[in-house]
Write an enzyme that holds these catalytic residues in place. Structure first.
Site, short mmCIF file in Angstrom:
data_model
loop_
_atom_site.label_atom_id
_atom_site.label_comp_id
_atom_site.label_asym_id
_atom_site.label_seq_id
_atom_site.Cartn_x
_atom_site.Cartn_y
_atom_site.Cartn_z
N THR A 200 0.83 -1.21 0.00
CA THR A 200 0.00 0.00 0.00
C THR A 200 0.86 1.25 0.00
O THR A 200 1.97 1.23 0.52
CB THR A 200 -0.85 -0.06 1.27
OG1 THR A 200 -1.75 -1.14 1.13
CG2 THR A 200 -1.62 1.21 1.53
N THR B 214 -0.32 1.16 6.83
CA THR B 214 -0.13 -0.01 5.97
C THR B 214 0.05 -1.24 6.85
O THR B 214 0.77 -1.19 7.85
CB THR B 214 1.09 0.14 5.04
OG1 THR B 214 1.35 -1.13 4.42
CG2 THR B 214 2.33 0.61 5.76
N GLY B 215 -0.61 -2.32 6.49
CA GLY B 215 -0.50 -3.54 7.30
C GLY B 215 -1.73 -4.40 7.12
O GLY B 215 -2.50 -4.21 6.17
N GLY C 99 -5.08 -5.12 7.14
CA GLY C 99 -6.20 -4.18 7.22
C GLY C 99 -7.23 -4.53 8.28
O GLY C 99 -7.74 -3.65 8.98
N1 ASP Z 1 -3.67 -2.20 4.67
C1 ASP Z 1 -3.88 -2.75 3.37
C2 ASP Z 1 -5.14 -3.56 3.36
O1 ASP Z 1 -5.38 -4.27 4.29
C3 ASP Z 1 -2.79 -3.63 2.91
C4 ASP Z 1 -1.45 -2.98 2.87
O2 ASP Z 1 -1.11 -2.19 3.73
O3 ASP Z 1 -0.69 -3.28 1.95
O4 ASP Z 1 -5.86 -3.51 2.38
#
Ligand code: ASP
Length: 308
Positions: A175, A226-227, A229
């Site tokens: 992300t 980011t992480g 979700g």
């Molecule tokens: N947070 C994003 C999601 O769960 C994924 C990511 O951070 O890459 O969609």
């Protein structure tokens, strides 16, 4: 022009970034992608532009860069398509706009901004959001634009793993996001993502949800996450950090530490975030192995980093 500090921070996702899979050439490409986006955003701030324009420009640049999981580089979902989520929020007015599960939009962050400014709503999804995008003359791209061999292979691996191991979830975070403070003292945040590789059933993550993956409030801070979700939604991560500052008087650093390295860790919420407070302080904490990140302010901070 008033005398506030200007600051911008961006991320290209957190997660398991293995050093042994990273070549010097690839690292250089990632750093270039971050550098271009940081530059786009900072050059807007430095001539007195708004933080809203800065975060939109920085995220759009990251969306156009094929290695990050947003826009052009969005991961494949379970059906072999791309469904993207994005949000933007303006700390001066607490206005926010987001889109969920949109396909073929070149820059979902621009659509999120149009939702905020032109739709009278906060969140639009799927076909309806695409119809709105057409009414706003936003740029569409065909499926080939979003294809890359590397993403296709990731999806194939994920599909295979699902067959042999039903429980297995493939989590690759890539992300993108940006947060900024402008000379007027206005904070903004934006986040954009393709979500999780092989995602099913119209799954939506934290990125497009104000307060979860994206938040900005001039009284406190601007955050882009980011992480995993699901865990970030349940922890209302971005708003939690803002609340710790607003109601408990914590510093940005202490609020970020508590949420990222304690609260999230306790429930298995792997990932990180970028944050700027109303004084221009920058934090970029993560509890995963690495996070693509960069920042620039007018007090001499200028960094592009991947690992700890
Ligand atoms: N947070 C994003 C999601 O769960 C994924 C990511 O951070 O890459 O969609």
């Amino acid at each position: 022009m008033s005398r506030n500090n200007i600051s911008i921070a961006i991320h290209g996702g957190a997660g398991t970034i293995l050093r042994n899979e990273m070549t010097p050439e690839l690292q250089q490409q990632y750093e270039q992608g971050l550098h271009n986006a940081l530059d786009k955003g900072y050059s807007i701030l430095s001539v007195g532009g708004s933080s809203l324009d800065a975060v939109e420009a920085a995220v759009a640049s990251l969306e156009d860069f094929p290695l990050f999981n947003a826009g052009r580089g969005a991961v494949f979902n379970n059906k072999g398509g791309h469904e993207m989520d994005a949000a933007i929020m303006y700390g001066k007015t607490l206005e926010a706009g987001g889109v969920c599960g949109v396909s073929n939009i070149r820059n979902p962050v621009r659509l999120a901004r149009a939702v905020m400014e032109q739709s009278g709503h906060v969140l639009l999804s799927g076909a309806g959001a695409e119809e709105f995008a057409r009414s706003q003359h936003l740029q569409f791209e065909d499926d080939a634009y979003f294809y890359s061999q590397q993403r296709y292979q990731q999806w194939q691996d994920a599909l295979k793993a699902d067959v042999v191991q039903l429980d297995h979830t493939v989590k690759k975070f890539g992300t993108v996001g940006a947060v900024a403070l402008d000379y007027e003292g206005n904070l903004s945040a934006a986040t954009s993502t393709g979500g999780l590789t092989n995602k099913k059933f119209g799954r939506i993550g934290d990125s497009p949800i104000p307060g979860a993956g994206t938040y900005a409030n001039n009284n406190t801070c601007a955050i882009s996450c980011t992480g995993v979700g699901e865990l970030f939604i349940r922890s209302v991560v971005a708003y939690d950090i803002s609340c710790l500052i607003e109601y408990k008087g914590l510093s940005l650093k202490d609020a970020c530490d508590l949420v990222v390295n304690d609260k999230l860790v306790k429930i298995g919420g792997e990932g990180g975030l970028i944050a700027i407070d109303k004084d221009g302080n920058i934090e970029m904490p993560f509890n995963s192995e690495g996070m693509y990140r960069a920042c620039h302010n007018n007090l001499g901070r200028n960094e592009i980093l991947i690992y700890r």
